[in-house]
Design a protein around this motif. Structure first.
Motif, PDB file in Angstrom:
ATOM      1  N   ALA A 275      31.030  70.207 -27.578  1.00 10.28           N
ATOM      2  CA  ALA A 275      31.081  69.185 -26.327  1.00 10.28           C
ATOM      3  C   ALA A 275      32.352  69.196 -25.122  1.00 10.28           C
ATOM      4  O   ALA A 275      32.473  69.560 -24.287  1.00 10.28           O
ATOM      5  N   LEU A 276      33.462  70.481 -25.955  1.00 10.83           N
ATOM      6  CA  LEU A 276      34.882  70.090 -25.643  1.00 10.83           C
ATOM      7  C   LEU A 276      34.752  71.396 -24.752  1.00 10.83           C
ATOM      8  O   LEU A 276      35.090  71.074 -23.914  1.00 10.83           O
ATOM      9  N   ALA A 277      33.860  72.663 -25.611  1.00  7.89           N
ATOM     10  CA  ALA A 277      33.408  73.605 -24.205  1.00  7.89           C
ATOM     11  C   ALA A 277      33.221  72.987 -23.674  1.00  7.89           C
ATOM     12  O   ALA A 277      33.458  73.878 -21.942  1.00  7.89           O
ATOM     13  N   LEU A 278      32.312  72.938 -23.094  1.00  6.95           N
ATOM     14  CA  LEU A 278      31.544  72.229 -21.949  1.00  6.95           C
ATOM     15  C   LEU A 278      32.035  71.232 -21.197  1.00  6.95           C
ATOM     16  O   LEU A 278      32.025  70.598 -20.244  1.00  6.95           O
ATOM     17  N   SER A 279      32.897  70.439 -21.491  1.00 10.03           N
ATOM     18  CA  SER A 279      33.638  69.601 -21.112  1.00 10.03           C
ATOM     19  C   SER A 279      34.610  70.007 -19.703  1.00 10.03           C
ATOM     20  O   SER A 279      34.415  68.833 -17.997  1.00 10.03           O
ATOM     21  N   LEU A 280      35.379  70.650 -19.872  1.00 13.63           N
ATOM     22  CA  LEU A 280      36.549  71.186 -18.762  1.00 13.63           C
ATOM     23  C   LEU A 280      35.155  71.800 -17.807  1.00 13.63           C
ATOM     24  O   LEU A 280      35.678  71.165 -16.185  1.00 13.63           O
ATOM     25  N   PRO A 281      34.331  73.051 -17.601  1.00 17.45           N
ATOM     26  CA  PRO A 281      33.762  72.874 -16.902  1.00 17.45           C
ATOM     27  C   PRO A 281      33.185  71.841 -16.303  1.00 17.45           C
ATOM     28  O   PRO A 281      32.436  72.132 -15.104  1.00 17.45           O
TER      29      PRO A 281
END
Length: 393
Positions: free
Chosen positions: A185-191
């Motif tokens: 979830a963190l990996a996709l939160s920025l993009p």
């Protein structure tokens, strides 16, 4: 544990395929444009940048697999770990900088002549790139040797790993599942946030060739890519927890994961570039990496074959050297009056890349690694931490 280690050879072969995908991506754009290429081919090869996401996950997995049971948790162990990583990645990285130096210095001279007010930005890589710091600044991330940006990211991973290993190496199955979901979830939160805010005012058209400063920061900043690496460590921890299981054939699961990857890449024009670039497929990569070494199927046997093992060992050199070699090749062909997009020129380029990467692995990477280790042993009386299966830098 011994039997599972024997089957990790399949990951070495898979490493070559991922590096070849990245190489194909760059060579492909030398030959085709988006409007000329067949749609399926454009989606599959034109998304070669996701190979770097695979490598980030694989790097975390390999380090987790090799070190989580005995983490480098003392000052001496951490230093030995960092020396081992430096010995693994820096000699070939330096060779890549040397090969790319003539073209880079020529571009600097042009910049100082044409746009002296902004030329200092490109010049900053003269200091940042040798120190593996170029990815912290968006305008230097691709300077000098563009492929080196991921090594600057990996350097941060290596710096952080000894401090992550002690904590992540104690997680049980339930905590691993929760942690993996949180990290993904963190990996996709920025993009996702980038797409929502659109700070570069792209109108939803952000791509590898249409990126503003915020998109470049998202793509290349080490902190933005750290979740993919941590997901790989968690995959390594899960693999260790299941190490007592006998290897088995999982052709159906592996085939499904493979189909998901291929379908996603072929349909990449319909997937948001920021998500696909920054870890959308990371869980699928982690699944492949965990399952493949435990498989006795035909895919695993082919990937562990001697030719693919050699190419897999040389894949790091292939990745680091392919872009400076490609640009040097274009320069040679230009002087000869030949087209770099002709079939013979592309085939010759791929052949040169392959041969050079194997030679660089055998004549530069391995001897330099051993020399650095011997130097360290003579200096301190101890060896840096070494493992049988090395991560790609």
């Amino acid at each position: 544990m011994a039997s599972s280690r024997q089957h990790l050879d399949a990951l070495t072969g898979l490493r070559f395929l991922a590096a070849a995908h990245v190489v194909a991506y760059h060579v492909y754009h030398l030959v085709f444009t988006a409007t000329e290429a067949p749609p399926g081919l454009h989606g599959l090869i034109g998304s070669g940048y996701v190979g770097v996401s695979f490598f980030f996950v694989l790097s975390g997995f390999i380090l987790g697999y090799n070190y989580l049971e005995r983490p480098p948790d003392t000052r001496e162990a951490r230093t030995a770990f960092w020396v081992a990583r430096f010995a693994r990645v820096y000699p070939i990285y330096a060779l890549g900088l040397a090969i790319a130096a003539p073209a880079y210095l020529k571009s600097l001279l042009t910049a100082w002549t044409v746009t002296p007010d902004t030329a200092w930005r490109e010049s900053a890589a003269l200091v940042l790139a040798p120190l593996l710091l170029q990815s912290w600044v968006h305008w230097t991330a691709l300077a000098w040797n563009a492929a080196g940006w991921s090594l600057a990211v990996e350097a941060v991973f290596y710096a952080a790993f000894p401090f992550l290993a002690g904590r992540l190496g104690r997680l049980g199955p339930k905590a691993l599942a929760v942690g993996a979901l949180a990290v993904y979830a963190l990996a996709l939160s920025l993009p996702g946030l980038y797409m929502l805010v659109d700070p570069d005012h792209t109108g939803g058209t952000a791509s590898a060739y249409n990126s503003g400063p915020w998109m470049l920061t998202l793509r290349f900043n080490p902190l933005a890519r750290l979740p993919e690496f941590i997901l790989g460590i968690l995959a390594g921890r899960y693999f260790l927890l299941r190490a007592s299981e006998a290897p088995r054939s999982r052709p159906v699961v592996l085939s499904v994961l493979g189909v998901i990857v291929i379908a996603a890449l072929m349909g990449s024009p319909f997937l948001p570039f920021p998500l696909l670039h920054n870890g959308l497929l990371a869980p699928v990569f982690a699944g492949l990496i965990v399952l493949l070494p435990r498989s006795r199927g035909g895919v695993a046997r082919v990937l562990a074959s001697r030719p693919l093992l050699l190419l897999g060992e040389a894949s790091y050199a292939l990745y680091i050297l392919h872009m400076p070699v490609m640009f040097a090749w274009k320069s040679v062909l230009k002087r000869l009056g030949a087209s770099p997009t002709s079939a013979w020129a592309v085939v010759a380029l791929l052949g040169v890349m392959g041969v050079l990467s194997v030679l660089a692995y055998q004549r530069v990477e391995k001897p330099a690694r051993e020399w650095i280790r011997a130097w360290w042993m003579g200096r301190t009386g101890q060896r840096p931490v070494t493992t049988g299966l090395q991560p790609r830098g």
